[in-house]
Write a protein that holds these residues in place. Structure first.
Motif, PDB file in Angstrom:
ATOM      1  N   GLY A  64       0.773  -1.232   0.000  1.00 50.51           N
ATOM      2  CA  GLY A  64       0.000   0.000   0.000  1.00 50.51           C
ATOM      3  C   GLY A  64       0.803   1.281   0.000  1.00 50.51           C
ATOM      4  N   GLY A  65       2.113   1.187   0.065  1.00 55.47           N
ATOM      5  CA  GLY A  65       2.914   2.402   0.010  1.00 55.47           C
ATOM      6  C   GLY A  65       2.907   2.998  -1.377  1.00 55.47           C
TER       7      GLY A  65
ATOM      8  N   TYR B  81      10.075   5.022   5.376  1.00 56.70           N
ATOM      9  CA  TYR B  81       9.849   3.603   5.134  1.00 56.70           C
ATOM     10  C   TYR B  81       9.055   3.083   6.317  1.00 56.70           C
ATOM     11  CZ  TYR B  81      11.122  -0.355   2.190  1.00 56.70           C
ATOM     12  OH  TYR B  81      11.098  -1.376   1.287  1.00 56.70           O
ATOM     13  N   TYR B  82       7.890   2.533   6.049  1.00 56.04           N
ATOM     14  CA  TYR B  82       6.975   2.095   7.097  1.00 56.04           C
ATOM     15  C   TYR B  82       7.061   0.579   7.283  1.00 56.04           C
ATOM     16  CZ  TYR B  82       4.782   6.679   7.363  1.00 56.04           C
ATOM     17  OH  TYR B  82       4.538   8.017   7.570  1.00 56.04           O
ATOM     18  N   TYR B  83       7.198   0.192   8.529  1.00 57.55           N
ATOM     19  CA  TYR B  83       7.314  -1.216   8.874  1.00 57.55           C
ATOM     20  C   TYR B  83       6.144  -1.649   9.758  1.00 57.55           C
ATOM     21  CZ  TYR B  83      12.169  -0.994   7.333  1.00 57.55           C
ATOM     22  OH  TYR B  83      13.317  -0.836   6.597  1.00 57.55           O
ATOM     23  N   CYS B  84       5.649  -2.823   9.483  1.00 55.63           N
ATOM     24  CA  CYS B  84       4.620  -3.439  10.306  1.00 55.63           C
ATOM     25  C   CYS B  84       5.294  -4.277  11.390  1.00 55.63           C
ATOM     26  CB  CYS B  84       3.742  -4.310   9.416  1.00 55.63           C
ATOM     27  SG  CYS B  84       2.480  -5.236  10.281  1.00 55.63           S
ATOM     28  N   ASN B  85       4.733  -4.256  12.560  1.00 57.34           N
ATOM     29  CA  ASN B  85       5.279  -4.996  13.696  1.00 57.34           C
ATOM     30  C   ASN B  85       4.163  -5.716  14.421  1.00 57.34           C
ATOM     31  OD1 ASN B  85       5.645  -4.706  16.898  1.00 57.34           O
ATOM     32  ND2 ASN B  85       7.625  -5.148  15.984  1.00 57.34           N
TER      33      ASN B  85
ATOM     34  N   PHE C 150       7.616  -9.946  15.368  1.00 53.40           N
ATOM     35  CA  PHE C 150       7.653 -10.097  13.918  1.00 53.40           C
ATOM     36  C   PHE C 150       7.748  -8.720  13.261  1.00 53.40           C
ATOM     37  CE2 PHE C 150       6.504 -14.555  13.763  1.00 53.40           C
ATOM     38  CZ  PHE C 150       5.779 -14.749  14.932  1.00 53.40           C
ATOM     39  N   TRP C 151       8.507  -8.661  12.173  1.00 57.47           N
ATOM     40  CA  TRP C 151       8.627  -7.427  11.395  1.00 57.47           C
ATOM     41  C   TRP C 151       8.389  -7.733   9.924  1.00 57.47           C
ATOM     42  CZ3 TRP C 151       9.202  -2.622  13.412  1.00 57.47           C
ATOM     43  CH2 TRP C 151       9.652  -2.524  14.735  1.00 57.47           C
ATOM     44  N   GLY C 152       7.856  -6.754   9.236  1.00 60.36           N
ATOM     45  CA  GLY C 152       7.737  -6.871   7.795  1.00 60.36           C
ATOM     46  C   GLY C 152       8.963  -6.301   7.118  1.00 60.36           C
ATOM     47  N   GLN C 153       8.976  -6.390   5.791  1.00 57.06           N
ATOM     48  CA  GLN C 153      10.095  -5.877   5.003  1.00 57.06           C
ATOM     49  C   GLN C 153      10.001  -4.378   4.791  1.00 57.06           C
ATOM     50  OE1 GLN C 153      12.790  -7.791   3.960  1.00 57.06           O
ATOM     51  NE2 GLN C 153      11.798  -9.194   5.384  1.00 57.06           N
ATOM     52  N   GLY C 154       8.841  -3.823   5.032  1.00 57.49           N
ATOM     53  CA  GLY C 154       8.673  -2.385   4.901  1.00 57.49           C
ATOM     54  C   GLY C 154       8.097  -1.969   3.568  1.00 57.49           C
ATOM     55  N   THR C 155       7.521  -0.787   3.574  1.00 58.62           N
ATOM     56  CA  THR C 155       6.984  -0.209   2.345  1.00 58.62           C
ATOM     57  C   THR C 155       7.241   1.294   2.370  1.00 58.62           C
ATOM     58  OG1 THR C 155       4.999  -0.035   0.950  1.00 58.62           O
ATOM     59  CG2 THR C 155       4.648   0.104   3.321  1.00 58.62           C
ATOM     60  N   GLN C 156       7.634   1.826   1.216  1.00 62.16           N
ATOM     61  CA  GLN C 156       8.020   3.237   1.136  1.00 62.16           C
ATOM     62  C   GLN C 156       6.792   4.119   0.949  1.00 62.16           C
ATOM     63  OE1 GLN C 156      11.102   4.749   1.416  1.00 62.16           O
ATOM     64  NE2 GLN C 156      10.024   6.714   1.246  1.00 62.16           N
ATOM     65  N   VAL C 157       6.746   5.167   1.727  1.00 59.18           N
ATOM     66  CA  VAL C 157       5.720   6.208   1.567  1.00 59.18           C
ATOM     67  C   VAL C 157       6.445   7.519   1.296  1.00 59.18           C
ATOM     68  CG1 VAL C 157       3.937   7.557   2.733  1.00 59.18           C
ATOM     69  CG2 VAL C 157       4.022   5.069   3.030  1.00 59.18           C
ATOM     70  N   THR C 158       6.106   8.145   0.185  1.00 57.61           N
ATOM     71  CA  THR C 158       6.709   9.414  -0.172  1.00 57.61           C
ATOM     72  C   THR C 158       5.614  10.441  -0.412  1.00 57.61           C
ATOM     73  OG1 THR C 158       8.573   8.284  -1.241  1.00 57.61           O
ATOM     74  CG2 THR C 158       8.261  10.615  -1.749  1.00 57.61           C
ATOM     75  N   VAL C 159       5.703  11.545   0.316  1.00 53.98           N
ATOM     76  CA  VAL C 159       4.710  12.602   0.185  1.00 53.98           C
ATOM     77  C   VAL C 159       5.403  13.823  -0.393  1.00 53.98           C
ATOM     78  CG1 VAL C 159       2.961  13.985   1.348  1.00 53.98           C
ATOM     79  CG2 VAL C 159       3.514  11.692   2.199  1.00 53.98           C
ATOM     80  N   SER C 160       4.962  14.226  -1.561  1.00 57.47           N
ATOM     81  CA  SER C 160       5.574  15.376  -2.218  1.00 57.47           C
ATOM     82  C   SER C 160       4.835  16.659  -1.840  1.00 57.47           C
ATOM     83  CB  SER C 160       5.559  15.192  -3.733  1.00 57.47           C
ATOM     84  OG  SER C 160       4.228  15.122  -4.207  1.00 57.47           O
ATOM     85  N   SER C 161       5.593  17.746  -1.792  1.00 56.48           N
ATOM     86  CA  SER C 161       4.985  19.031  -1.413  1.00 56.48           C
ATOM     87  C   SER C 161       4.438  19.767  -2.617  1.00 56.48           C
ATOM     88  CB  SER C 161       6.027  19.898  -0.704  1.00 56.48           C
ATOM     89  OG  SER C 161       7.154  20.085  -1.530  1.00 56.48           O
TER      90      SER C 161
END
Length: 115
Positions: A8-9, A92-96, A104-115
């Motif tokens: 979802g990132g 980078y958002y990680y689920c825990n 447990f940890w996930g591999q992460g997903t990148q979230v980028t918010v542009s201005s």
């Protein structure tokens, strides 16, 4: 070994919305507290939001009123609805998730918010 898988990132403009989802890759059993962490530009990991098995939530001050965390205990999944996104939400958002003494940890997903 069972892992958490995020999705979802992506890239979004400031003011936009994204929803992150996280679930196990296999049978993970009963989970306790689940949450989302963010790695910021300085590589620091901060708690964004968490939710207990019974639905009690905690949010970082910076996201209160904008983000909502939910979980489905039957599916062992957790989502993070992010609204009114700001450039400072970028990371980078990680689920825990925790199960007893196991974390447990996930591999992460990148979230980028542009201005």
């Amino acid at each position: 070994q069972v892992q958490l898988v995020e999705s979802g990132g992506g890239l979004v403009q400031a003011g936009g919305s994204l929803q992150l989802s996280c679930g196990p890759s296999g049978n993970i059993g009963e989970l306790g507290t689940m949450g989302w962490y963010r790695h910021g530009p300085l590589n620091q990991r901060t708690l964004v939001a968490s939710i207990t098995r019974f639905g009690s939530t905690h949010y970082a001050d910076a996201v209160k009123g904008r983000f909502t965390i939910r979980r489905d205990n039957a599916k062992s999944t957790v989502t993070l609805q992010m609204n009114s996104l700001k450039p400072e939400d970028t990371g980078y958002y990680y689920c825990n998730a925790r199960s007893g003494v196991t974390e447990f940890w996930g591999q992460g997903t990148q979230v980028t918010v542009s201005s």
